[in-house]
Motif scaffolding. Structure first.
Motif, short mmCIF file in Angstrom:
data_model
loop_
_atom_site.label_atom_id
_atom_site.label_comp_id
_atom_site.label_asym_id
_atom_site.label_seq_id
_atom_site.Cartn_x
_atom_site.Cartn_y
_atom_site.Cartn_z
N LEU A 14 4.76 7.66 -13.04
CA LEU A 14 4.24 8.97 -13.44
C LEU A 14 5.13 10.09 -12.89
N TYR A 15 5.54 9.92 -11.65
CA TYR A 15 6.38 10.96 -11.04
C TYR A 15 7.70 11.09 -11.81
N ARG A 32 9.56 21.48 -4.81
CA ARG A 32 8.21 20.92 -4.75
C ARG A 32 7.64 20.95 -3.34
N ASP A 65 -4.50 5.05 -14.44
CA ASP A 65 -3.91 3.74 -14.20
C ASP A 65 -3.99 2.84 -15.43
N ASP A 101 3.73 2.23 -4.81
CA ASP A 101 2.87 2.24 -5.98
C ASP A 101 3.71 2.49 -7.24
N PHE A 109 6.08 11.94 0.72
CA PHE A 109 6.08 11.38 -0.65
C PHE A 109 7.37 11.74 -1.39
N LEU A 144 -0.73 8.81 -0.74
CA LEU A 144 -0.92 7.95 -1.90
C LEU A 144 -2.39 7.80 -2.24
N CYS A 165 -1.67 13.17 -17.33
CA CYS A 165 -1.64 12.53 -16.01
C CYS A 165 -0.47 13.05 -15.18
N VAL A 166 0.68 13.24 -15.84
CA VAL A 166 1.84 13.77 -15.11
C VAL A 166 1.53 15.16 -14.59
N ARG A 212 8.14 10.69 -14.90
CA ARG A 212 7.92 11.34 -16.19
C ARG A 212 7.71 12.84 -16.06
N ALA A 213 7.62 13.29 -14.85
CA ALA A 213 7.42 14.74 -14.63
C ALA A 213 8.71 15.49 -14.98
N LEU A 217 -3.49 10.91 -4.07
CA LEU A 217 -2.95 10.95 -5.43
C LEU A 217 -3.65 9.94 -6.33
N ARG A 218 -3.85 8.75 -5.83
CA ARG A 218 -4.53 7.72 -6.64
C ARG A 218 -5.95 8.17 -6.98
N GLU A 263 0.81 -1.21 0.00
CA GLU A 263 0.00 0.00 0.00
C GLU A 263 0.85 1.27 0.00
N ARG A 295 3.07 2.46 -10.41
CA ARG A 295 2.47 3.33 -11.43
C ARG A 295 2.60 4.80 -11.05
N LEU A 296 2.40 5.07 -9.77
CA LEU A 296 2.56 6.45 -9.30
C LEU A 296 4.03 6.90 -9.42
N LEU A 344 -0.64 10.58 -21.07
CA LEU A 344 0.47 10.48 -20.11
C LEU A 344 0.89 11.87 -19.64
N LEU A 373 -0.67 14.90 -11.71
CA LEU A 373 0.06 14.42 -10.53
C LEU A 373 0.77 15.58 -9.85
N MET A 374 1.39 16.45 -10.64
CA MET A 374 2.15 17.55 -10.04
C MET A 374 1.21 18.54 -9.36
N LEU A 434 0.14 16.83 -6.21
CA LEU A 434 1.25 16.80 -5.25
C LEU A 434 1.39 18.15 -4.55
#
Lengths: 197, 184
Positions: free
Chosen positions: A12-13, B37, B180, A6, B137, B169, B118-119, A15-16, B172-173, A3, A8-9, B115, B122-123, B126
């Motif tokens: 993605l991070y 960040r 996903d 992750d 994180f 997490l 999604c990135v 790729r930032a 974020l998910r 848990e 996948r997470l 993609l 995510l930012m 975050l």
């Protein structure tokens, strides 16, 4: 999947965008880091500068010593000669050809003249051949004491090298024989330096 | 063989400036991103970054060679950011509104564009996390620290770190719903 983990997470991070510090920051940090430890290694800049100065000073002094004129002060000849390094002494020996150089003609004439004079008279004429010691001789004659030998009679035998003269001068000085020392210095000067016709 | 961070730091402490160069190149990007960040908008990230490294340089004698270098490095960086928060009087933001704004936003698009989207989400997510969760994180993803090491850096127990990470997490998910299956 854990848990707290992750993929996948995380993917993605990754790729930032990946921003990085500016060059100014890099320079400032690295400069400060190097400055902080620059004084810790060995001498440091000041130490090396001091060492370099000392080495240069010794080198220049050594060169000056080597270029000093050959004729030393007569009153300090033995001491000065003995303190010189071996190569200097060897160099100074060259003109004398290690004691096998022919004697100056003036000296030969003087010796022949003295020998002739000695056969005729035992003392009075000899004073003329020893001008350096003339004063001393006159004083002794005036006092009525024994007539000292002529100064040149106390010189070393012909053909003796320069070192032998210096040793004899030093020996006379050590023994306190000032007259003998003066005679030897006179001979030394005439043999090795006074070569003008 | 590549020198470890600890070996490089010991060499630097003994006067080897080149060892610091290597250490710095190895960590400059991650440390910068962690500070950036974790910081609020408007804060001078470059200045905070430089200050953090200056503290590392000044405190090099206090680092215990028996301890890993990275947690110590990130503790200094983390404290520098927290100091900035205190100076400006800012408080933690909960980020609930920001999460709502981006949640469920996954319009139909090709894979590459998805993609990128999604990135980007995510930012945004975050940056909207509470600072303690965001810090946990980032220390995990950017610095690669363990839970115990994150606890060392942030000054909390390992269980607290786990709790913060779990919440982070989940948020974020939730905010990345739809990413996903099609992105990544």
């Amino acid at each position: 999947m854990n848990e707290l983990d992750d993929p996948r997470l995380s993917h993605l991070y990754r790729r930032a965008p990946q921003p990085e510090p500016g060059h100014d920051s890099d320079r400032i940090v690295l400069d400060a880091a190097h400055r902080a430890v620059s004084g810790r290694r060995g001498f440091g800049y000041r130490g090396w500068a001091l060492a370099a100065t000392l080495v240069m000073g010794v080198g220049i002094g050594w060169q000056l010593l080597q270029t000093t004129p050959e004729v030393p002060s007569l009153s300090h000849l033995p001491a000065a000669e003995s303190s010189r390094p071996p190569e200097i002494s060897a160099k100074s020996m060259e003109p004398a050809k290690l004691g096998i150089a022919p004697e100056p003609s003036s000296l030969l004439k003087r010796r022949e003249s003295v020998a002739d004079t000695e056969r005729v008279s035992a003392g009075t004429v000899m004073q003329q051949d020893a001008p350096m010691a003339a004063g001393d001789g006159r004083e002794e004659r005036a006092s009525g004491g024994p007539v000292p030998p002529a100064c040149h009679e106390r010189w070393l035998a012909p053909g003796q090298p320069r070192e032998a003269w210096l040793a004899a001068i030093a020996s006379a000085r050590a023994a306190g024989e000032t007259r003998l020392e003066a005679c030897l210095q006179q001979g030394y000067r005439e043999l090795f330096f006074d070569k003008q016709p | 063989m590549k020198a470890t961070d600890e070996q490089l730091m010991v060499r630097y402490r003994n006067g080897d400036g080149a060892a610091f160069d290597t250490l710095y190149r190895r960590h400059r990007g991650p440390v910068f991103r962690y500070i950036q960040r974790l910081s609020h908008d408007g804060e001078d990230v470059e200045s905070l970054y430089q200050d953090a490294w200056m503290r590392v340089i000044r405190a090099r004698g206090q680092w215990d060679p028996a301890q890993p270098f990275r947690p110590w490095l990130y503790r200094i960086a983390h404290n520098r950011v927290v100091d900035a928060w205190r100076t400006t009087g800012r408080v933690e933001i909960e980020g609930g509104e920001a999460l709502d704004e981006v949640a469920g936003h996954a319009p139909a698009m090709d894979a590459m564009q998805l993609l990128r989207d999604c990135v980007k989400r995510l930012m945004v997510l975050l940056s909207s996390l509470p600072e303690v969760q965001r810090s946990a994180f980032l220390l995990k993803e950017e610095a690669g620290l363990s839970l115990a090491q994150i606890g060392e850096v942030t000054g909390v127990e390992r269980e607290t770190v786990k709790s913060r990470l779990r919440y982070a997490l989940k948020r974020l998910r939730d905010g990345l719903e739809g990413c996903d299956e099609r992105a990544g």
